[in-house]
Design a protein around this motif. Structure first.
Motif, PDB file in Angstrom:
ATOM      1  N   ASP A 169       0.672  -1.727   0.097  1.00  0.00           N
ATOM      2  CA  ASP A 169       0.009  -0.355  -0.098  1.00  0.00           C
ATOM      3  C   ASP A 169       0.616   0.983  -0.431  1.00  0.00           C
ATOM      4  O   ASP A 169       1.861   1.734   0.896  1.00  0.00           O
ATOM      5  N   GLU A 171       0.415   4.905   0.199  1.00  0.00           N
ATOM      6  CA  GLU A 171       0.614   5.591   1.320  1.00  0.00           C
ATOM      7  C   GLU A 171       1.314   5.488   2.748  1.00  0.00           C
ATOM      8  O   GLU A 171       2.314   5.713   3.230  1.00  0.00           O
ATOM      9  N   ARG A 172       0.682   4.191   2.806  1.00  0.00           N
ATOM     10  CA  ARG A 172       0.931   3.261   4.501  1.00  0.00           C
ATOM     11  C   ARG A 172       2.343   3.065   4.097  1.00  0.00           C
ATOM     12  O   ARG A 172       3.082   3.233   5.542  1.00  0.00           O
ATOM     13  N   ASN A 173       3.216   2.193   3.137  1.00  0.00           N
ATOM     14  CA  ASN A 173       4.098   1.605   3.072  1.00  0.00           C
ATOM     15  C   ASN A 173       5.379   3.006   3.434  1.00  0.00           C
ATOM     16  O   ASN A 173       6.467   3.160   3.709  1.00  0.00           O
TER      17      ASN A 173
END
Length: 108
Positions: free
Chosen positions: A13, A15-17
């Protein structure tokens, strides 16, 4: 310039990563902080994120600021990333070089 992959444990992901990677970078350098972004960028024909970080870098007894431009791109095998590093007073001159490199990326 640093070129590498970040391998998240829980799927890809962008954005999350990217946030997870920034957290790891900040854990290695407590002076590092986010000063810009993330902003969408095209890298190798693929959507990515660009985040600007600032840190204090002690070198040769001095205490000079540096600007790190982090570019992240989600790939099937993990999060591909580049970190462009420039002394704070040379960041503007180096920025066009970074942009050219990002635009010239190709992924198989």
């Amino acid at each position: 310039m640093i070129v590498s992959f970040f391998y998240p444990d829980d799927g890809i992901d962008l954005e999350r990563n990217t946030r997870e990677l920034i957290s790891q970078l900040r854990a290695q350098d407590a002076s590092m902080k986010v000063v810009g972004g993330p902003q969408k960028v095209r890298a190798g024909g693929t959507d990515g994120l660009e985040t600007v970080l600032a840190a204090r870098q002690s070198a040769k007894g001095g205490n000079q600021g540096q600007i790190d431009t982090l570019v992240t791109v989600a790939r099937p095998q993990g999060l591909f990333y580049l970190v462009f590093v420039a002394p704070e007073d040379q960041f503007r001159q180096a920025q066009s070089v970074y942009e050219t490199i990002v635009q010239s990326l190709t992924f198989p």
